[in-house]
Motif scaffolding. Structure first.
Motif, PDB file in Angstrom:
ATOM      1  N   THR A  19       0.833  -1.205   0.000  1.00 15.94           N
ATOM      2  CA  THR A  19       0.000   0.000   0.000  1.00 15.94           C
ATOM      3  C   THR A  19       0.866   1.254   0.000  1.00 15.94           C
ATOM      4  O   THR A  19       1.640   1.482   0.933  1.00 15.94           O
ATOM      5  CB  THR A  19      -0.927  -0.008   1.226  1.00 15.94           C
ATOM      6  OG1 THR A  19      -1.705  -1.218   1.204  1.00 15.94           O
ATOM      7  CG2 THR A  19      -1.867   1.184   1.217  1.00 15.94           C
ATOM      8  N   LYS A  20       0.756   2.032  -1.088  1.00 16.12           N
ATOM      9  CA  LYS A  20       1.493   3.296  -1.195  1.00 16.12           C
ATOM     10  C   LYS A  20       0.538   4.452  -0.921  1.00 16.12           C
ATOM     11  O   LYS A  20      -0.536   4.523  -1.524  1.00 16.12           O
ATOM     12  CB  LYS A  20       2.112   3.447  -2.581  1.00 16.12           C
ATOM     13  CG  LYS A  20       2.977   4.705  -2.737  1.00 16.12           C
ATOM     14  CD  LYS A  20       3.607   4.793  -4.118  1.00 16.12           C
ATOM     15  CE  LYS A  20       2.586   5.241  -5.147  1.00 16.12           C
ATOM     16  NZ  LYS A  20       3.184   5.426  -6.492  1.00 16.12           N
ATOM     17  N   ILE A  21       0.936   5.340  -0.015  1.00 16.03           N
ATOM     18  CA  ILE A  21       0.098   6.473   0.370  1.00 16.03           C
ATOM     19  C   ILE A  21       0.853   7.770   0.091  1.00 16.03           C
ATOM     20  O   ILE A  21       1.902   8.019   0.693  1.00 16.03           O
ATOM     21  CB  ILE A  21      -0.285   6.380   1.868  1.00 16.03           C
ATOM     22  CG1 ILE A  21      -1.045   5.064   2.128  1.00 16.03           C
ATOM     23  CG2 ILE A  21      -1.127   7.581   2.282  1.00 16.03           C
ATOM     24  CD1 ILE A  21      -1.298   4.775   3.591  1.00 16.03           C
ATOM     25  N   ASN A  22       0.348   8.548  -0.838  1.00 23.29           N
ATOM     26  CA  ASN A  22       0.949   9.846  -1.165  1.00 23.29           C
ATOM     27  C   ASN A  22       0.248  10.944  -0.367  1.00 23.29           C
ATOM     28  O   ASN A  22      -0.984  11.073  -0.453  1.00 23.29           O
ATOM     29  CB  ASN A  22       0.813  10.144  -2.657  1.00 23.29           C
ATOM     30  CG  ASN A  22       1.831   9.396  -3.487  1.00 23.29           C
ATOM     31  OD1 ASN A  22       2.046   8.206  -3.281  1.00 23.29           O
ATOM     32  ND2 ASN A  22       2.455  10.080  -4.429  1.00 23.29           N
ATOM     33  N   ILE A  23       1.024  11.709   0.380  1.00 27.23           N
ATOM     34  CA  ILE A  23       0.475  12.813   1.164  1.00 27.23           C
ATOM     35  C   ILE A  23       1.003  14.133   0.596  1.00 27.23           C
ATOM     36  O   ILE A  23       2.221  14.361   0.563  1.00 27.23           O
ATOM     37  CB  ILE A  23       0.855  12.693   2.655  1.00 27.23           C
ATOM     38  CG1 ILE A  23       0.303  11.378   3.224  1.00 27.23           C
ATOM     39  CG2 ILE A  23       0.329  13.889   3.445  1.00 27.23           C
ATOM     40  CD1 ILE A  23       0.718  11.113   4.661  1.00 27.23           C
ATOM     41  N   LYS A  24       0.092  14.962   0.150  1.00 26.67           N
ATOM     42  CA  LYS A  24       0.456  16.252  -0.451  1.00 26.67           C
ATOM     43  C   LYS A  24       0.361  17.340   0.613  1.00 26.67           C
ATOM     44  O   LYS A  24      -0.724  17.656   1.101  1.00 26.67           O
ATOM     45  CB  LYS A  24      -0.493  16.552  -1.621  1.00 26.67           C
ATOM     46  CG  LYS A  24      -0.066  17.717  -2.487  1.00 26.67           C
ATOM     47  CD  LYS A  24      -1.007  17.844  -3.674  1.00 26.67           C
ATOM     48  CE  LYS A  24      -0.574  18.995  -4.576  1.00 26.67           C
ATOM     49  NZ  LYS A  24      -1.495  19.151  -5.728  1.00 26.67           N
ATOM     50  N   GLY A  25       1.499  17.878   1.014  1.00 30.45           N
ATOM     51  CA  GLY A  25       1.527  18.948   2.005  1.00 30.45           C
ATOM     52  C   GLY A  25       1.523  20.319   1.348  1.00 30.45           C
ATOM     53  O   GLY A  25       1.408  20.442   0.117  1.00 30.45           O
ATOM     54  N   ASP A  26       1.675  21.349   2.153  1.00 29.21           N
ATOM     55  CA  ASP A  26       1.725  22.710   1.610  1.00 29.21           C
ATOM     56  C   ASP A  26       3.019  22.959   0.851  1.00 29.21           C
ATOM     57  O   ASP A  26       3.046  23.713  -0.128  1.00 29.21           O
ATOM     58  CB  ASP A  26       1.610  23.730   2.758  1.00 29.21           C
ATOM     59  CG  ASP A  26       0.283  23.607   3.490  1.00 29.21           C
ATOM     60  OD1 ASP A  26      -0.713  23.250   2.837  1.00 29.21           O
ATOM     61  OD2 ASP A  26       0.247  23.852   4.713  1.00 29.21           O
ATOM     62  N   GLN A  27       4.101  22.316   1.314  1.00 30.79           N
ATOM     63  CA  GLN A  27       5.420  22.566   0.733  1.00 30.79           C
ATOM     64  C   GLN A  27       5.886  21.443  -0.202  1.00 30.79           C
ATOM     65  O   GLN A  27       6.569  21.686  -1.176  1.00 30.79           O
ATOM     66  CB  GLN A  27       6.467  22.719   1.854  1.00 30.79           C
ATOM     67  CG  GLN A  27       6.059  23.637   3.000  1.00 30.79           C
ATOM     68  CD  GLN A  27       5.892  25.071   2.572  1.00 30.79           C
ATOM     69  OE1 GLN A  27       6.609  25.531   1.691  1.00 30.79           O
ATOM     70  NE2 GLN A  27       4.937  25.773   3.162  1.00 30.79           N
TER      71      GLN A  27
END
Length: 466
Positions: free
Chosen positions: A170-178
């Protein structure tokens, strides 16, 4: 945005996998497993969940074994109402396994009440079949290799892990502000040369990695299980005996059915009746047929009436009357029945009736835990207790190695070798002391990885201000 993880299970043990990811505004769980094994672990299932259940937004499941999904009914019973994401085959397997788990919980509570060994006057099940059924509407099945969103800033993708049908890395991409960060959970990894399931997918990059270490300290023997199976079956048939194979309903049974079909087709064992006597295994096998694209047998299944799960020698026994008819069966045949460690289920009445005959054989095709009836049989005890009676063990007992659904140390390292750069941090999970320690040390020495063996309920900051 800061991102943290709290280890609610699968840390220091091979059961109870639960990893709470907290982004501040959004909290979700990766896996929701039941603690199994020793009493001190099982008692954790009764503990108060360490956060308000209604504050958790979603659950992401890697695969459908109970040590990864078995706590779901308990969580839903406590008020969780969010989506539960999993692969399409996992959703179907989860329904079978959770209902069976609910039934066992009810039976155990009733037995404890009857025998009076509980500390409680009126022992209750951890959850019921009705509680298990309440999970089903929350399941959100997803295809492999197709990204899906669980939050505007969080995308999840499932990749083949082997192990059992539907199991996913399971790959989880988390898009932050930076910036964007990748979390990768190995789930339970399977074998690289399994004839039924796809090998684990190689993943090139992860910022943070969670890797299982069940067999982090073990190398599987270089045996061909189909050859051992052939040898044991021919030995029994030379005595004109009957073969009984206690087997786990999901995964192991289907692999055994594949090997038996191949051995018969190639003329390596005689074509005799095979009785699959396990409603759960039959239902699980149907899922293999429904999701042929998710395993390697799709081409084989196109052969009408001539594939491992549908051929003239194979007989599915759903009804109890059919099962009982095998009690008096004499002559060469193969009975596959649950459970894999001979702790319960229909296999007990087959053992009860056929163990006392020298010509018969019992072939164990999986690990036999200490204290189980299966373990006592392979250790050569002259009698075993079934249905309250001492049954003489005259049949010959066999054990086949090399059928584990878990990657061994060499295969874990082969999967790790697929990474093009080292993760910032690697958590060694789903392993007991030595397995986790040996794998952590090996990854550090050979690849220079920063490895951490987390403790139960320990928390870590993964990223700050992303």
């Amino acid at each position: 945005m800061d991102v943290t993880v709290k280890f609610l299970g699968g840390a220091g043990s091979v059961t109870g996998s639960k990893y709470l990811i907290d982004l501040g505004e959004f909290e979700f769980l990766v896996d929701c497993g039941l603690f199994q094994g020793p009493r001190d672990l099982r008692e954790r299932n009764w503990d108060k969940f360490p956060m308000p259940v209604d504050e958790m937004e979603a659950i992401v499941i890697t695969h459908a074994h109970l040590d990864h999904i078995g706590y779901l009914p308990r969580l839903v019973k406590q008020g969780f109402r969010g989506p539960i994401y999993c692969t399409e085959p996992s959703a179907e397997l989860a329904k079978i396994l959770l209902m069976d788990s609910g039934k066992l919980q009810e039976e155990e509570a009733e037995y404890a009440k009857k025998k009076g060994y509980s500390r409680h006057d009126d022992p209750q099940p951890l959850y019921t079949m009705e509680d298990a059924e309440a999970v089903f509407p929350l399941l959100v099945p997803q295809p492999f290799e197709t990204p899906f969103q669980i939050h505007p800033n969080i995308t999840v993708t499932y990749y083949y892990a082997g192990h059992i049908l539907g199991a996913a890395i399971t790959k989880i991409n988390i898009k932050g502000d930076q910036q964007e960060k990748k979390l990768v959970f190995s789930g339970d990894l399977g074998r690289f040369h399994d004839p039924v399931l796809y090998p684990p997918t190689l993943i090139p990059r992860a910022d943070i990695l969670w890797i299982e270490s069940t067999y982090g300290d073990r190398i599987s023997p270089p045996t061909k299980p189909e050859d051992e199976l052939q040898k044991a079956i021919l030995d029994v048939f030379d005595r004109d005996g009957l073969v009984i194979i206690p087997s786990f309903a999901v995964g192991r049974t289907q692999l055994i059915m594949y090997y038996l079909f191949q051995l018969m087709q190639k003329g390596k064992i005689p074509k005799v009746p095979i009785f699959l006597d396990s409603p759960m295994a039959i239902n699980a096998t149907k899922i293999y047929l429904d999701y042929a694209k998710d395993h390697q047998l799709s081409a084989v299944l196109e052969e009408q009436d001539q594939h491992p799960f549908n051929h003239s020698q194979l007989h599915y026994f759903q009804k109890q009357e059919q099962s009982k008819s095998l009690n008096e069966y004499r002559g060469r045949a193969i009975i596959i029945s649950a459970s894999g460690m001979a702790t319960g289920g229909r296999v007990l009445h087959h053992l009860f009736h056929h163990l006392p005959q020298e010509k018969n054989g019992v072939i164990f095709v999986g690990y036999q835990a200490e204290g189980t009836r299966g373990r006592r049989l392979i250790e050569g005890e002259p009698n075993v207790r079934i249905y309250g009676l001492e049954v003489p063990v005259k049949a010959k007992i066999y054990q086949i190695d090399g059928l584990s659904a878990h990657a061994d140390q060499s295969e874990l390292m082969e999967w790790v070798d697929g990474f093009c750069e080292k993760p910032k941090k690697t958590f060694i999970i789903h392993g007991e002391g030595k397995g986790a320690e040996v794998l952590a040390q090996k990854l550090h020495e050979e690849y220079g990885w920063n490895t951490v063996i987390p403790h139960y309920l320990e928390s870590f900051v993964l990223f700050e201000g992303i």
